[in-house]
Design a protein around this motif. Structure first.
Motif, mmCIF file in Angstrom:
data_model
loop_
_atom_site.group_PDB
_atom_site.id
_atom_site.type_symbol
_atom_site.label_atom_id
_atom_site.label_comp_id
_atom_site.label_asym_id
_atom_site.label_seq_id
_atom_site.Cartn_x
_atom_site.Cartn_y
_atom_site.Cartn_z
ATOM 1 N N GLU A 1 0.848 -1.191 0.000
ATOM 2 C CA GLU A 1 0.000 0.000 0.000
ATOM 3 C C GLU A 1 0.884 1.241 0.000
ATOM 4 O OE1 GLU A 1 -1.845 1.305 3.531
ATOM 5 O OE2 GLU A 1 -0.721 -0.045 4.832
ATOM 6 N N VAL B 1 -2.973 4.549 -2.156
ATOM 7 C CA VAL B 1 -3.999 3.961 -1.292
ATOM 8 C C VAL B 1 -3.413 3.825 0.110
ATOM 9 C CG1 VAL B 1 -5.265 2.740 -3.108
ATOM 10 C CG2 VAL B 1 -3.295 1.646 -2.036
ATOM 11 N N GLU C 1 -4.861 1.959 3.304
ATOM 12 C CA GLU C 1 -5.375 1.148 4.410
ATOM 13 C C GLU C 1 -4.384 0.040 4.783
ATOM 14 O OE1 GLU C 1 -9.605 -0.793 5.801
ATOM 15 O OE2 GLU C 1 -8.989 -1.109 3.720
ATOM 16 N N TYR D 1 -6.802 7.102 5.885
ATOM 17 C CA TYR D 1 -6.561 5.882 5.116
ATOM 18 C C TYR D 1 -7.462 5.798 3.888
ATOM 19 C CZ TYR D 1 -10.678 3.232 6.856
ATOM 20 O OH TYR D 1 -11.952 2.776 7.141
ATOM 21 N N THR E 1 -7.015 9.324 -1.412
ATOM 22 C CA THR E 1 -6.425 8.654 -2.573
ATOM 23 C C THR E 1 -5.982 9.659 -3.620
ATOM 24 O OG1 THR E 1 -6.759 6.872 -4.188
ATOM 25 C CG2 THR E 1 -8.587 8.388 -3.869
ATOM 26 N N TYR F 1 -5.751 -5.342 -4.852
ATOM 27 C CA TYR F 1 -7.049 -5.451 -4.187
ATOM 28 C C TYR F 1 -7.865 -4.208 -4.495
ATOM 29 C CZ TYR F 1 -4.066 -2.650 -1.157
ATOM 30 O OH TYR F 1 -3.167 -1.723 -0.700
ATOM 31 N N LEU G 1 -10.325 -1.149 -3.124
ATOM 32 C CA LEU G 1 -10.356 -0.394 -1.874
ATOM 33 C C LEU G 1 -11.421 0.694 -1.952
ATOM 34 C CD1 LEU G 1 -8.881 -0.266 0.875
ATOM 35 C CD2 LEU G 1 -7.491 1.565 -0.089
ATOM 36 N N GLU G 2 -12.084 0.922 -0.799
ATOM 37 C CA GLU G 2 -13.235 1.812 -0.724
ATOM 38 C C GLU G 2 -12.872 3.278 -0.575
ATOM 39 O OE1 GLU G 2 -12.635 0.053 3.513
ATOM 40 O OE2 GLU G 2 -12.448 -0.605 1.432
ATOM 41 N N THR G 3 -11.779 3.738 -1.158
ATOM 42 C CA THR G 3 -11.368 5.132 -1.045
ATOM 43 C C THR G 3 -12.580 6.057 -1.192
ATOM 44 O OG1 THR G 3 -10.639 4.842 -3.344
ATOM 45 C CG2 THR G 3 -8.962 4.856 -1.640
ATOM 46 N N PRO H 1 -14.021 4.689 -4.997
ATOM 47 C CA PRO H 1 -13.275 3.446 -4.786
ATOM 48 C C PRO H 1 -12.469 3.057 -6.022
ATOM 49 C CG PRO H 1 -15.642 3.046 -4.922
ATOM 50 C CD PRO H 1 -15.466 4.516 -4.843
ATOM 51 N N GLU I 1 -17.771 -2.298 -2.236
ATOM 52 C CA GLU I 1 -17.043 -1.048 -2.020
ATOM 53 C C GLU I 1 -17.981 0.153 -1.932
ATOM 54 O OE1 GLU I 1 -14.197 -1.563 -1.115
ATOM 55 O OE2 GLU I 1 -13.746 -3.506 -2.019
ATOM 56 N N GLU J 1 -16.084 -4.355 7.230
ATOM 57 C CA GLU J 1 -16.080 -5.479 6.293
ATOM 58 C C GLU J 1 -17.272 -6.407 6.463
ATOM 59 O OE1 GLU J 1 -14.296 -5.025 3.951
ATOM 60 O OE2 GLU J 1 -12.645 -3.784 4.668
#
Length: 471
Positions: free
Chosen positions: A157, A169, A171, A233, A236, A305, A307-309, A313, A328, A350
């Motif tokens: 990351e 990213v 997290e 986190y 982005t 992966y 990611l839900e930025t 996302p 996401e 999650e």
């Protein structure tokens, strides 16, 4: 005061002593010559159960203004961070989290500040100490080639460099690779992120694009604003040759999707479904909590992966499928708006997003959530540990956090009934909108909505060590 006769002093001597003591008392009450408040340094870490050095004490950030210039050819990032915060104690110094990069100068409220560095801890000592309650602005100039971080679980990351740009990213800790800050989810803030890159490249970030225009030397500067609070986190940056599409969701929410040119055709149909998915999630979870939405799809190989930025996302091409998009987007409510108090509470992100997949399959794929529950129950990997208590940082994103977390919600639904459960989903998102919440907050809230004790659910499904005999 003790009578003078008991010390053998005369009344005149006693009076002289009293006057001297009074003067000393006045002096003791004065502030130091520098104008300080006898403050103490803020803590260099918030003692998170898994990342004790992440975040810092003594202040609360209200806003980040990041001005970044990136050269894809050299990988060099030049940045200025202006961090507006409020002191939560009398502060003589404060820390920021920053990995790598070279700090050139720092100031507090425009006055030069002393800077020292120990690993990922950047210590700022203002010229004048900061009294509790004081709002202040820290400005840090920095430069260098950002290096990604390897997480405890082996994933990568941070600032990830590509052939013609980068994807950032964060997290759980990667945001410290590209800007200094209070990098713990408990300190959410507004963001403005300005990105200067070679013209011809697209520069994307969170929230709404407020300006974009040419600057000197064949470069373009684009400014993005995330007005709602965001954990660091979830910040982005995406820089590269993207094809973008704009639209609207939920009547007024601007939607921006971006894909690398080779993926435009393959992703078009699913990208077009984004407004409809958000509309259905709004019915289930309550009003969409942000002023923008979208998605970014990159070619495989850079990011391992999805990611839900926040609001935008990001997906590697291999992960851009309907269940992952549903997952996401659900995070915009559960994780992004309602953010975990500590990383131990990650199942609240999650587990909810995974259950959103089950709800979508139930409504659109004719797969009852009960069947998804049974499939998850049968998987041995989902029983390695309780979802509310991952054993180490390495396990934060293991199957129990996702699948067994979703099982907790399904057993809660079965226990309280669909009507109460639906209200609970919407109410939980509203109760902690744009704030932080813990597992204890959730269990207490669920019991208040249900109007009864739910220890039987928590004991077995949320905290229990083993798999029950029956699903």
């Amino acid at each position: 005061m003790t009578p003078s006769s008991r010390t053998g002093r005369s009344p005149r001597a006693a009076a002289s002593l009293a006057a001297a003591l009074a003067v000393l008392g006045l002096l003791a009450g004065c502030t130091p010559a520098t104008g300080g408040v006898r403050g103490t340094p803020g803590a260099s870490g918030l003692r998170d159960p898994y990342f004790p050095k992440l975040g810092n004490g003594g202040y609360d950030v209200g806003r980040y203004a990041l001005d970044l210039a990136y050269d894809p050819g050299t990988g060099r990032l030049d940045g200025t961070a202006r961090i507006t915060a409020r002191a939560t104690q009398d502060l003589s110094a404060l820390n920021l989290d920053l990995s790598g990069l070279t700090v050139g100068k720092a100031a507090v409220d425009g006055e030069p500040a002393a800077v020292s560095r120990a690993g990922n801890e950047l210590t700022i000592r203002p010229h004048d100490e900061l009294p509790r309650g004081r709002e202040f602005t820290v400005t840090v100039g920095y430069t260098g080639v950002p290096e990604p971080l390897t997480d405890p679980d082996g994933s990568t990351e941070g600032w990830l460099r590509s052939a013609d740009g980068a994807v950032a990213v964060g997290e759980p800790a990667g945001s410290m690779t590209w800007f200094p800050g209070n990098h713990h989810p408990s300190d959410k803030a507004e963001y403005e992120i300005a990105l200067t890159v070679p013209s011809g490249l697209t520069a994307l970030s969170n929230g709404v694009r407020v300006s974009s225009g040419a600057v000197s030397d064949g470069r373009t500067r684009t400014v993005w604003r995330q007005s709602e609070p965001m954990a660091s986190y979830l910040a982005t940056v995406m820089i590269g040759r993207y094809a973008t599409t704009t639209g609207t969701a939920l009547g007024t929410v601007p939607v921006l999707t971006a894909v690398e040119p080779s993926l435009v055709s393959a992703t078009a149909a699913l990208r077009a479904e984004l407004p409809g998915i958000l509309a259905r999630q709004q019915e289930r979870f309550g009003p969409y909590p942000f002023g923008a939405a979208g998605a970014v799809v990159t070619t495989d190989g850079l990011l391992g992966y999805a990611l839900e930025t926040q609001t935008r996302p990001v997906f590697p091409a291999a992960s851009f499928d309907r269940p992952t998009l549903v997952h996401e987007l659900a995070h915009q409510w559960f994780g992004n708006s309602v953010t975990p108090e500590t990383w131990r509470d990650i199942w609240l992100n999650e587990g909810f997003a995974t259950y959103a997949e089950w709800l979508y399959a139930e409504e659109h794929g004719s797969v009852p959530a009960r069947e998804s529950f049974r499939a998850a129950f049968a998987e041995d990997a989902n029983w390695a540990f309780p979802p509310a208590d991952p054993p180490t940082a390495e396990n934060l994103f293991d199957p129990p956090v996702y699948q067994r977390g979703a099982m907790v919600l399904h057993k809660l639904r079965e226990t309280v009934g669909d009507g109460v459960f639906d209200g609970l989903l919407r109410g939980w998102a509203a109760e902690h909108e744009h704030a932080n919440a813990s597992t204890e907050d959730f269990t207490a809230y669920a019991e208040s909505v249900a109007g009864r004790d739910l220890d039987a659910v928590w004991k077995v499904w949320l905290y229990g060590d083993g798999r029950p005999a029956k699903p």
